[in-house]
Enzyme design. Structure first.
Site, mmCIF file in Angstrom:
data_model
loop_
_atom_site.group_PDB
_atom_site.id
_atom_site.type_symbol
_atom_site.label_atom_id
_atom_site.label_comp_id
_atom_site.label_asym_id
_atom_site.label_seq_id
_atom_site.Cartn_x
_atom_site.Cartn_y
_atom_site.Cartn_z
ATOM 1 N N HIS A 183 0.820 -1.207 0.000
ATOM 2 C CA HIS A 183 0.000 0.000 0.000
ATOM 3 C C HIS A 183 0.857 1.262 0.000
ATOM 4 C CE1 HIS A 183 -3.903 -2.041 1.610
ATOM 5 N NE2 HIS A 183 -3.428 -2.615 0.519
ATOM 6 N N GLU A 217 0.635 3.978 1.748
ATOM 7 C CA GLU A 217 1.027 4.432 3.081
ATOM 8 C C GLU A 217 2.234 3.633 3.584
ATOM 9 O OE1 GLU A 217 -3.583 4.112 3.303
ATOM 10 O OE2 GLU A 217 -1.974 3.276 2.074
ATOM 11 N N CYS A 251 -6.459 1.326 5.391
ATOM 12 C CA CYS A 251 -6.956 0.035 5.885
ATOM 13 C C CYS A 251 -6.433 -0.190 7.310
ATOM 14 C CB CYS A 251 -6.515 -1.094 4.958
ATOM 15 S SG CYS A 251 -4.752 -1.511 5.055
ATOM 16 N N CYS A 306 -2.605 -0.544 7.516
ATOM 17 C CA CYS A 306 -1.894 0.721 7.343
ATOM 18 C C CYS A 306 -2.081 1.633 8.547
ATOM 19 C CB CYS A 306 -2.330 1.413 6.055
ATOM 20 S SG CYS A 306 -1.653 0.608 4.576
#
Length: 161
Positions: free
Chosen positions: A78, A80, A116, A119
């Site tokens: 991801h 992040e 999410c 993250c």
């Protein structure tokens, strides 16, 4: 008219998202502290592995997995996480993470999103204080990371662990 600081950084995050390799949604993230960009990140396969965009297939899409579920099936790291990986923790303490999402098919901004649960955990451990997520060209939502610490339900505490 001069753009405000939050939208300035969200514009940069949105540009970073254009590097994403997901066939569903592309995210761009930047970490900012004291008006300096510490790191950037976008979603894509780990270094050396093929991206979904290269292979032409998204396993989550192929299996009909709804948005926000079964991330373990995704090839991507991801945005992040990639951003946090690129930054020294000492520089992230007290910082802000700006996040923008683009629908891979339409190229349009995707609002009403947030990191999410995995993250969120990374953001907490990195020492980031605020997360600002773009909803539209000039509107955004700000999350205070301490709220995620105090409210474990937002971390997916009901996911069966």
């Amino acid at each position: 008219m001069r753009v405000d600081k939050s939208n300035y950084y969200l514009d940069i995050a949105q540009t970073v998202a254009e590097r994403g390799t997901c066939l569903r949604r592309n995210f761009g993230a930047i970490i900012v502290k004291n008006d300096s960009i510490i790191a950037t990140g976008y979603n894509g396969a780990p270094r050396g592995r093929k991206n979904c965009s290269d292979m032409g297939i998204c396993m989550r899409e192929k299996l009909g997995v709804p948005r926000g579920q079964r991330y373990e099936l995704c090839r991507s790291v991801h945005a992040e996480a990639n951003c946090i990986i690129s930054a020294p923790r000492a520089e992230m303490l007290g910082s802000a993470l700006y996040l923008a999402c683009i629908d891979a098919k339409s190229g349009e901004l995707t609002g009403d999103t947030e990191p999410c649960s995995m993250c969120k955990r990374l953001i907490i451990n990195a020492g980031i204080e605020r997360v600002i997520v773009r909803n539209s060209k000039d509107k955004f939502t700000e999350f205070i990371v301490n709220d995620w610490i105090e409210n474990d339900a937002s971390l997916g505490a009901t996911e069966g662990y």
